[in-house]
Scaffold this motif. Structure first.
Motif, PDB file in Angstrom:
ATOM      1  N   GLY A 128       0.787  -1.222   0.000  1.00  0.00           N
ATOM      2  CA  GLY A 128       0.000   0.000   0.000  1.00  0.00           C
ATOM      3  C   GLY A 128       0.824   1.278   0.000  1.00  0.00           C
ATOM      4  N   TYR A 129       2.143   1.164  -0.014  1.00  0.00           N
ATOM      5  CA  TYR A 129       3.021   2.339   0.054  1.00  0.00           C
ATOM      6  C   TYR A 129       2.769   3.295  -1.106  1.00  0.00           C
ATOM      7  CZ  TYR A 129       7.371   5.018   0.604  1.00  0.00           C
ATOM      8  OH  TYR A 129       8.299   6.017   0.772  1.00  0.00           O
ATOM      9  N   ASP A 130       2.581   2.740  -2.288  1.00  0.00           N
ATOM     10  CA  ASP A 130       2.368   3.579  -3.467  1.00  0.00           C
ATOM     11  C   ASP A 130       1.096   4.410  -3.343  1.00  0.00           C
ATOM     12  OD1 ASP A 130       0.973   1.091  -3.666  1.00  0.00           O
ATOM     13  OD2 ASP A 130       0.598   1.470  -5.779  1.00  0.00           O
ATOM     14  N   LYS A 131       0.082   3.880  -2.707  1.00  0.00           N
ATOM     15  CA  LYS A 131      -1.189   4.594  -2.532  1.00  0.00           C
ATOM     16  C   LYS A 131      -1.145   5.537  -1.322  1.00  0.00           C
ATOM     17  CE  LYS A 131      -3.463   2.020  -5.602  1.00  0.00           C
ATOM     18  NZ  LYS A 131      -2.892   2.217  -6.893  1.00  0.00           N
ATOM     19  N   ALA A 132      -0.280   5.246  -0.366  1.00  0.00           N
ATOM     20  CA  ALA A 132      -0.262   5.996   0.898  1.00  0.00           C
ATOM     21  C   ALA A 132       0.685   7.185   0.903  1.00  0.00           C
ATOM     22  CB  ALA A 132       0.108   5.043   2.037  1.00  0.00           C
ATOM     23  N   LYS A 133       1.610   7.261  -0.043  1.00  0.00           N
ATOM     24  CA  LYS A 133       2.658   8.278  -0.001  1.00  0.00           C
ATOM     25  C   LYS A 133       2.120   9.703   0.143  1.00  0.00           C
ATOM     26  CE  LYS A 133       4.984   6.908  -3.660  1.00  0.00           C
ATOM     27  NZ  LYS A 133       6.041   6.755  -4.674  1.00  0.00           N
ATOM     28  N   LEU A 134       1.180  10.074  -0.686  1.00  0.00           N
ATOM     29  CA  LEU A 134       0.670  11.447  -0.653  1.00  0.00           C
ATOM     30  C   LEU A 134      -0.051  11.743   0.662  1.00  0.00           C
ATOM     31  CD1 LEU A 134      -0.587  11.850  -4.324  1.00  0.00           C
ATOM     32  CD2 LEU A 134       1.477  12.800  -3.288  1.00  0.00           C
ATOM     33  N   ALA A 135      -0.833  10.790   1.137  1.00  0.00           N
ATOM     34  CA  ALA A 135      -1.572  10.995   2.387  1.00  0.00           C
ATOM     35  C   ALA A 135      -0.630  11.074   3.587  1.00  0.00           C
ATOM     36  CB  ALA A 135      -2.583   9.864   2.586  1.00  0.00           C
ATOM     37  N   ILE A 136       0.437  10.291   3.581  1.00  0.00           N
ATOM     38  CA  ILE A 136       1.407  10.349   4.682  1.00  0.00           C
ATOM     39  C   ILE A 136       2.042  11.733   4.729  1.00  0.00           C
ATOM     40  CG2 ILE A 136       3.621   9.479   5.540  1.00  0.00           C
ATOM     41  CD1 ILE A 136       2.780   6.700   4.404  1.00  0.00           C
ATOM     42  N   ARG A 137       2.415  12.249   3.575  1.00  0.00           N
ATOM     43  CA  ARG A 137       2.996  13.604   3.528  1.00  0.00           C
ATOM     44  C   ARG A 137       1.974  14.654   3.969  1.00  0.00           C
ATOM     45  NH1 ARG A 137       5.955  12.552  -1.753  1.00  0.00           N
ATOM     46  NH2 ARG A 137       8.057  12.129  -1.060  1.00  0.00           N
ATOM     47  N   LYS A 138       0.748  14.511   3.474  1.00  0.00           N
ATOM     48  CA  LYS A 138      -0.299  15.490   3.758  1.00  0.00           C
ATOM     49  C   LYS A 138      -0.629  15.538   5.260  1.00  0.00           C
ATOM     50  CE  LYS A 138      -5.166  16.409   2.763  1.00  0.00           C
ATOM     51  NZ  LYS A 138      -6.358  15.909   2.074  1.00  0.00           N
ATOM     52  N   TRP A 139      -0.804  14.373   5.886  1.00  0.00           N
ATOM     53  CA  TRP A 139      -1.222  14.311   7.295  1.00  0.00           C
ATOM     54  C   TRP A 139      -0.042  14.222   8.254  1.00  0.00           C
ATOM     55  CZ3 TRP A 139      -5.369  10.236   5.824  1.00  0.00           C
ATOM     56  CH2 TRP A 139      -6.441  10.886   5.209  1.00  0.00           C
ATOM     57  N   ASN A 140       1.165  14.082   7.705  1.00  0.00           N
ATOM     58  CA  ASN A 140       2.399  14.032   8.481  1.00  0.00           C
ATOM     59  C   ASN A 140       2.451  12.892   9.491  1.00  0.00           C
ATOM     60  OD1 ASN A 140       5.015  14.847   9.152  1.00  0.00           O
ATOM     61  ND2 ASN A 140       4.292  16.235  10.745  1.00  0.00           N
ATOM     62  N   PHE A 141       1.824  11.775   9.163  1.00  0.00           N
ATOM     63  CA  PHE A 141       2.000  10.552   9.942  1.00  0.00           C
ATOM     64  C   PHE A 141       1.528   9.367   9.118  1.00  0.00           C
ATOM     65  CE2 PHE A 141      -2.449  11.175  10.962  1.00  0.00           C
ATOM     66  CZ  PHE A 141      -2.954   9.922  11.289  1.00  0.00           C
ATOM     67  N   SER A 142       2.064   8.213   9.474  1.00  0.00           N
ATOM     68  CA  SER A 142       1.634   6.976   8.817  1.00  0.00           C
ATOM     69  C   SER A 142       1.047   6.049   9.862  1.00  0.00           C
ATOM     70  CB  SER A 142       2.820   6.297   8.122  1.00  0.00           C
ATOM     71  OG  SER A 142       3.812   5.990   9.074  1.00  0.00           O
TER      72      SER A 142
ATOM     73  N   LEU B 210      11.717   3.860   4.539  1.00  0.00           N
ATOM     74  CA  LEU B 210      10.796   4.333   3.495  1.00  0.00           C
ATOM     75  C   LEU B 210       9.736   5.252   4.080  1.00  0.00           C
ATOM     76  CD1 LEU B 210      10.073   1.096   1.390  1.00  0.00           C
ATOM     77  CD2 LEU B 210      11.278   3.148   0.624  1.00  0.00           C
ATOM     78  N   ILE B 211       9.191   4.850   5.224  1.00  0.00           N
ATOM     79  CA  ILE B 211       8.156   5.648   5.879  1.00  0.00           C
ATOM     80  C   ILE B 211       8.738   6.974   6.366  1.00  0.00           C
ATOM     81  CG2 ILE B 211       6.631   5.764   7.890  1.00  0.00           C
ATOM     82  CD1 ILE B 211       6.351   2.683   7.667  1.00  0.00           C
ATOM     83  N   LYS B 212       9.908   6.918   6.966  1.00  0.00           N
ATOM     84  CA  LYS B 212      10.525   8.111   7.546  1.00  0.00           C
ATOM     85  C   LYS B 212      10.844   9.163   6.487  1.00  0.00           C
ATOM     86  CE  LYS B 212      14.150   9.775  10.561  1.00  0.00           C
ATOM     87  NZ  LYS B 212      15.410   9.526  11.193  1.00  0.00           N
ATOM     88  N   ARG B 213      11.101   8.738   5.265  1.00  0.00           N
ATOM     89  CA  ARG B 213      11.346   9.706   4.187  1.00  0.00           C
ATOM     90  C   ARG B 213      10.142  10.618   3.978  1.00  0.00           C
ATOM     91  NH1 ARG B 213      13.448   6.133  -0.713  1.00  0.00           N
ATOM     92  NH2 ARG B 213      11.404   6.822  -1.391  1.00  0.00           N
ATOM     93  N   LEU B 214       8.947  10.097   4.277  1.00  0.00           N
ATOM     94  CA  LEU B 214       7.718  10.865   4.080  1.00  0.00           C
ATOM     95  C   LEU B 214       7.288  11.604   5.342  1.00  0.00           C
ATOM     96  CD1 LEU B 214       5.791   8.102   2.107  1.00  0.00           C
ATOM     97  CD2 LEU B 214       7.073  10.035   1.170  1.00  0.00           C
ATOM     98  N   SER B 215       7.471  10.958   6.497  1.00  0.00           N
ATOM     99  CA  SER B 215       7.136  11.572   7.784  1.00  0.00           C
ATOM    100  C   SER B 215       7.788  10.770   8.902  1.00  0.00           C
ATOM    101  CB  SER B 215       5.626  11.589   8.003  1.00  0.00           C
ATOM    102  OG  SER B 215       5.329  12.005   9.319  1.00  0.00           O
ATOM    103  N   PRO B 216       8.337  11.452   9.910  1.00  0.00           N
ATOM    104  CA  PRO B 216       8.950  10.736  11.028  1.00  0.00           C
ATOM    105  C   PRO B 216       7.929  10.256  12.070  1.00  0.00           C
ATOM    106  CG  PRO B 216       9.216  13.082  11.344  1.00  0.00           C
ATOM    107  CD  PRO B 216       8.545  12.896  10.006  1.00  0.00           C
ATOM    108  N   ASN B 217       6.655  10.551  11.842  1.00  0.00           N
ATOM    109  CA  ASN B 217       5.607  10.205  12.804  1.00  0.00           C
ATOM    110  C   ASN B 217       4.871   8.952  12.358  1.00  0.00           C
ATOM    111  OD1 ASN B 217       6.093  12.721  14.228  1.00  0.00           O
ATOM    112  ND2 ASN B 217       5.081  13.700  12.495  1.00  0.00           N
TER     113      ASN B 217
END
Length: 178
Positions: A10-24, A59-66
Protein backbone atom coordinates in the motif's frame (compact mmCIF):
# COMPACT_ATOMS: atom_id res chain seq x y z
CA UNK A 1 13.56 -8.88 -8.02
CA UNK A 2 11.46 -8.92 -4.88
CA UNK A 3 12.46 -8.83 -1.24
CA UNK A 4 9.68 -8.75 1.35
CA UNK A 5 11.81 -6.92 3.89
CA UNK A 6 12.07 -3.89 1.56
CA UNK A 7 8.42 -3.69 0.44
CA UNK A 8 5.46 -2.07 2.16
CA UNK A 9 2.01 -3.06 0.98
CA UNK A 10 0.00 0.00 0.00
CA UNK A 11 3.02 2.34 0.05
CA UNK A 12 2.37 3.58 -3.47
CA UNK A 13 -1.19 4.59 -2.53
CA UNK A 14 -0.26 6.00 0.90
CA UNK A 15 2.66 8.28 0.00
CA UNK A 16 0.67 11.45 -0.65
CA UNK A 17 -1.57 10.99 2.39
CA UNK A 18 1.41 10.35 4.68
CA UNK A 19 3.00 13.60 3.53
CA UNK A 20 -0.30 15.49 3.76
CA UNK A 21 -1.22 14.31 7.30
CA UNK A 22 2.40 14.03 8.48
CA UNK A 23 2.00 10.55 9.94
CA UNK A 24 1.63 6.98 8.82
CA UNK A 25 -0.34 4.10 10.25
CA UNK A 26 1.29 0.68 10.16
CA UNK A 27 -0.96 -2.39 10.39
CA UNK A 28 -0.06 -6.08 10.28
CA UNK A 29 -2.05 -7.52 7.42
CA UNK A 30 -3.26 -6.72 3.96
CA UNK A 31 -6.94 -6.93 4.96
CA UNK A 32 -6.25 -4.50 7.81
CA UNK A 33 -4.71 -2.12 5.28
CA UNK A 34 -7.60 -2.40 2.82
CA UNK A 35 -10.21 -1.82 5.52
CA UNK A 36 -8.26 1.15 6.89
CA UNK A 37 -8.12 2.73 3.44
CA UNK A 38 -11.86 2.14 3.04
CA UNK A 39 -12.42 3.84 6.41
CA UNK A 40 -10.68 6.95 5.09
CA UNK A 41 -7.15 6.40 6.36
CA UNK A 42 -5.21 6.28 3.11
CA UNK A 43 -1.97 6.93 5.03
CA UNK A 44 -1.89 3.25 6.09
CA UNK A 45 0.79 0.75 5.06
CA UNK A 46 1.56 -2.85 5.99
CA UNK A 47 4.64 -5.08 5.89
CA UNK A 48 4.27 -7.78 3.24
CA UNK A 49 4.14 -10.99 5.22
CA UNK A 50 7.11 -10.20 7.45
CA UNK A 51 7.92 -8.27 10.59
CA UNK A 52 8.44 -4.53 10.12
CA UNK A 53 12.07 -3.93 9.15
CA UNK A 54 14.47 -1.01 9.35
CA UNK A 55 14.39 -0.72 5.57
CA UNK A 56 10.60 -0.38 5.59
CA UNK A 57 10.75 2.19 8.38
CA UNK A 58 13.32 4.16 6.36
CA UNK A 59 10.80 4.33 3.49
CA UNK A 60 8.16 5.65 5.88
CA UNK A 61 10.53 8.11 7.55
CA UNK A 62 11.35 9.71 4.19
CA UNK A 63 7.72 10.86 4.08
CA UNK A 64 7.14 11.57 7.78
CA UNK A 65 8.95 10.74 11.03
CA UNK A 66 5.61 10.20 12.80
CA UNK A 67 4.16 6.70 12.91
CA UNK A 68 1.19 5.05 14.61
CA UNK A 69 1.53 1.30 15.15
CA UNK A 70 -1.86 -0.40 14.99
CA UNK A 71 -1.06 -4.09 15.25
CA UNK A 72 -3.46 -6.79 16.41
CA UNK A 73 -4.42 -6.65 20.11
CA UNK A 74 -3.05 -10.11 20.90
CA UNK A 75 0.24 -11.51 22.18
CA UNK A 76 1.88 -11.59 18.76
CA UNK A 77 0.69 -8.07 18.00
CA UNK A 78 2.14 -6.74 21.24
CA UNK A 79 5.49 -8.41 20.51
CA UNK A 80 5.47 -6.92 17.01
CA UNK A 81 4.62 -3.51 18.48
CA UNK A 82 7.52 -3.73 20.93
CA UNK A 83 10.03 -4.83 18.29
CA UNK A 84 8.85 -2.23 15.74
CA UNK A 85 8.81 0.58 18.30
CA UNK A 86 12.41 -0.15 19.33
CA UNK A 87 13.49 -0.01 15.68
CA UNK A 88 11.57 3.19 14.91
CA UNK A 89 12.69 5.02 18.06
CA UNK A 90 16.30 4.13 17.28
CA UNK A 91 15.83 5.78 13.88
CA UNK A 92 14.63 8.99 15.52
CA UNK A 93 10.95 8.50 14.71
CA UNK A 94 8.06 9.59 16.92
CA UNK A 95 6.18 6.37 17.69
CA UNK A 96 2.60 6.14 18.90
CA UNK A 97 0.52 3.03 19.53
CA UNK A 98 -3.20 2.70 18.84
CA UNK A 99 -5.02 0.92 21.64
CA UNK A 100 -7.39 -1.62 20.11
CA UNK A 101 -9.92 -3.66 22.07
CA UNK A 102 -8.39 -6.88 23.42
CA UNK A 103 -8.33 -9.69 20.85
CA UNK A 104 -9.30 -7.53 17.88
CA UNK A 105 -7.47 -6.46 14.77
CA UNK A 106 -7.99 -3.31 12.68
CA UNK A 107 -10.09 -5.04 9.99
CA UNK A 108 -12.48 -6.52 12.57
CA UNK A 109 -12.72 -3.24 14.44
CA UNK A 110 -13.49 -1.24 11.29
CA UNK A 111 -16.10 -3.78 10.18
CA UNK A 112 -17.79 -3.70 13.59
CA UNK A 113 -17.48 0.02 14.36
CA UNK A 114 -15.68 2.45 12.07
CA UNK A 115 -15.86 5.19 14.70
CA UNK A 116 -13.95 3.00 17.19
CA UNK A 117 -11.12 2.76 14.63
CA UNK A 118 -11.07 6.53 14.19
CA UNK A 119 -11.01 6.99 17.97
CA UNK A 120 -8.17 4.46 18.34
CA UNK A 121 -6.05 6.37 15.82
CA UNK A 122 -6.97 9.79 17.21
CA UNK A 123 -6.20 8.69 20.80
CA UNK A 124 -2.98 6.82 20.00
CA UNK A 125 -0.40 7.28 22.76
CA UNK A 126 3.35 7.63 22.61
CA UNK A 127 4.87 4.17 23.03
CA UNK A 128 6.35 5.09 26.44
CA UNK A 129 2.95 6.26 27.73
CA UNK A 130 1.26 3.21 26.18
CA UNK A 131 3.48 0.76 28.07
CA UNK A 132 3.37 2.81 31.28
CA UNK A 133 -0.44 2.65 31.21
CA UNK A 134 -0.37 -1.07 30.42
CA UNK A 135 2.00 -1.90 33.27
CA UNK A 136 0.73 0.45 35.96
CA UNK A 137 -2.41 -1.36 37.10
CA UNK A 138 -4.15 -0.39 40.34
CA UNK A 139 -3.53 -2.66 43.29
CA UNK A 140 -0.19 -4.03 42.15
CA UNK A 141 2.90 -3.98 44.32
CA UNK A 142 4.87 -0.74 43.83
CA UNK A 143 8.18 -2.59 43.81
CA UNK A 144 7.08 -4.94 41.04
CA UNK A 145 5.72 -1.97 39.08
CA UNK A 146 9.11 -0.31 39.27
CA UNK A 147 10.93 -3.46 38.17
CA UNK A 148 8.57 -3.96 35.22
CA UNK A 149 8.87 -0.33 34.15
CA UNK A 150 12.64 -0.63 34.43
CA UNK A 151 12.78 -3.70 32.22
CA UNK A 152 10.05 -2.79 29.69
CA UNK A 153 9.68 1.00 29.47
CA UNK A 154 13.18 2.33 30.13
CA UNK A 155 14.67 0.53 27.10
CA UNK A 156 12.25 2.56 24.93
CA UNK A 157 13.43 5.78 26.55
CA UNK A 158 17.06 4.77 26.02
CA UNK A 159 16.39 4.34 22.26
CA UNK A 160 15.13 7.93 21.88
CA UNK A 161 18.04 9.87 20.36
CA UNK A 162 16.79 13.33 21.42
CA UNK A 163 18.02 14.05 24.96
CA UNK A 164 15.23 16.56 25.64
CA UNK A 165 12.60 13.92 24.78
CA UNK A 166 14.45 11.41 26.94
CA UNK A 167 14.41 13.85 29.84
CA UNK A 168 10.69 14.46 29.35
CA UNK A 169 9.88 10.75 29.57
CA UNK A 170 12.23 10.13 32.50
CA UNK A 171 10.35 12.88 34.37
CA UNK A 172 6.96 11.33 33.39
CA UNK A 173 8.08 7.88 34.55
CA UNK A 174 9.46 9.23 37.83
CA UNK A 175 6.22 11.07 38.45
CA UNK A 176 4.09 7.99 37.74
CA UNK A 177 6.26 5.85 40.04
CA UNK A 178 6.38 8.52 42.77
Amino acid sequence: LFSKSYVLYGYDKAKLAIRKWNFSIVVEGQMDLLMSHQAGYSNTVAPSGTALTGEQLALIKRLSPNVVLAFDADGAGLKATERSAHLALGMGMDVKVALLPKGSDPADLIRADGQAWKDAIKNAKHVVEFYLDALMVEGKDVRSDRREVGSVVLPFVKRIPNKIDQSHFVTRIASRLN
